[in-house]
Write an enzyme that holds these catalytic residues in place. Structure first.
Site, PDB file in Angstrom:
ATOM      1  N   LYS A  64      -3.517   5.030  -1.401  1.00 35.00           N
ATOM      2  CA  LYS A  64      -3.934   3.983  -0.484  1.00 35.00           C
ATOM      3  C   LYS A  64      -4.597   4.605   0.737  1.00 35.00           C
ATOM      4  O   LYS A  64      -4.132   5.623   1.268  1.00 35.00           O
ATOM      5  CB  LYS A  64      -2.727   3.154  -0.050  1.00 35.00           C
ATOM      6  CG  LYS A  64      -2.084   2.344  -1.166  1.00 35.00           C
ATOM      7  CD  LYS A  64      -2.955   1.185  -1.587  1.00 35.00           C
ATOM      8  CE  LYS A  64      -2.218   0.250  -2.525  1.00 35.00           C
ATOM      9  NZ  LYS A  64      -3.031  -0.929  -2.896  1.00 35.00           N
ATOM     10  N   LYS A  72      -4.723  -8.285 -12.870  1.00 37.04           N
ATOM     11  CA  LYS A  72      -3.376  -8.507 -12.350  1.00 37.04           C
ATOM     12  C   LYS A  72      -2.963  -9.933 -12.680  1.00 37.04           C
ATOM     13  O   LYS A  72      -3.728 -10.879 -12.451  1.00 37.04           O
ATOM     14  CB  LYS A  72      -3.326  -8.308 -10.833  1.00 37.04           C
ATOM     15  CG  LYS A  72      -3.501  -6.879 -10.359  1.00 37.04           C
ATOM     16  CD  LYS A  72      -3.432  -6.814  -8.835  1.00 37.04           C
ATOM     17  CE  LYS A  72      -3.592  -5.404  -8.320  1.00 37.04           C
ATOM     18  NZ  LYS A  72      -3.657  -5.371  -6.821  1.00 37.04           N
TER      19      LYS A  72
END
Length: 337
Positions: A151, A247
């Site tokens: 990230k 997702k």
């Protein structure tokens, strides 16, 4: 017709450590848990409301409670597509319906959908945003994992990536800025990222502000996450992204996720299967999408201080303990006549 009973609740699952991305820090996973029961057979589903998509715990609970009569009277997941939009509410109900149908028939969700149930899977292990030294140390601790997901925000980008790469020289690496970059940033570091052996760049620009990617030829392939929810999004992504991230909380469950997978492959996109930070109940339906997928990011339970009983075991970047007994049902052999 046998009636069904739907129950829905909000659950809070503490994380073992803070999870930092460009949008903020999480210390727990707030999930929606749905059960649908019919004559002592139960299907389960879990989802994660996401503020980025305008969802709250209350809004998702309201959506699900709003269709309670329809579900209890009896609907198929295909009919659910007409009742709820893509998102967390539909995901939890859809997955619970599929498991209920499978267990009712003595079958598995995998067989009902013509998918594969793996016995184990490689998953990315996520390294949250932090200073370069701490991110490097996290990478060192997980350097045996085949795939790391890093990230990032706009700060110290190359310092952070170099620290991770030095600590985990053999791992494949996905970078995920969560929409925090600009085209200028991307152009300025694309060559450096390629030299560092980065394998995939996930949603660097804000969805809806990504036209600069059109016909851009990056050295590191770019994956659509926030920009890709359902199969209807694919035409607008052509020429901008090389991969898409599926997702279930974006597609609104397995029904649309299977359609998105099929159409994305037919249109030449590479695939990633991802998740929100949640328990193994959120991951279990998603593993059915993973056959032949190059990038799998289902490490949500790895962040849990504790997981659901019977959930996955994740270590060294591998998911083990995948079982239809936990979610999805198993094939029941019938006696010969």
């Amino acid at each position: 017709m046998i009636s069904k009973r739907l129950s829905v609740s909000h659950e809070h699952w503490p994380l073992r450590e803070p999870f930092r991305i460009s949008r903020g820090v999480k210390t727990g996973a707030d999930v929606i848990h749905v059960t649908i029961t019919c004559d002592q057979v139960t299907g389960h589903g879990e989802s994660v409301p996401y503020a980025r998509y305008g969802e709250t715990i209350d809004s998702v609970l309201d959506q699900i409670n709003g269709i309670l009569p329809d579900v209890e009277e009896g609907i198929h997941p295909e009919e659910l597509l007409e009742l709820l939009p893509p998102g967390a509410a539909r995901n939890a109900v859809d997955c619970a319906l599929w498991e209920l149908m499978a267990r009712w028939q003595g079958r598995s969700v995998a067989s009902l959908l013509g998918l594969e149930m793996p016995t184990e899977l490689e998953t990315a292990i996520t390294i949250g945003v932090d200073d370069p030294a701490k991110m490097g140390e996290k990478a060192r601790q997980n350097s045996t994992a085949p795939l790391l997901k890093v990230k990032l925000d706009r700060e110290q980008i190359l310092d952070r990536v170099r620290a991770v790469r030095a600590a985990a020289p053999a791992s494949r690496i996905i970078l995920d800025p969560n929409e925090s970059w600009t085209m200028d940033i991307l152009r300025s570091i694309d060559e450096d990222l390629a030299a560092l052996g980065i394998d995939l760049l996930e949603q660097p620009l804000p969805a809806g502000e990504d036209e600069g990617l059109r016909d851009y030829r990056p050295r590191v392939p770019v994956c659509a996450d926030e920009a890709c929810h359902t199969s209807g999004d694919l035409p607008a992504l052509k020429g901008k992204y090389q991969y898409i991230n599926i997702k279930l909380d974006k597609t609104g469950g397995l029904t649309e996720a299977v359609r998105l997978r099929q159409q994305a492959l037919a249109q030449g996109f590479g695939l990633m299967v991802g998740c929100m930070v949640a328990t193994s109940l959120s991951m279990a339906p998603a593993v059915l999408l993973c056959a032949g997928v190059e990038f799998i990011d289902l490490d949500g339970p790895w962040w849990m201080a504790r997981d659901r009983a019977g959930g996955f075991q994740i270590d060294d970047g591998m998911i083990r303990g995948i079982s239809g007994d936990f979610w999805g049902g198993t094939e029941v052999s019938k006696p010969a006549d």
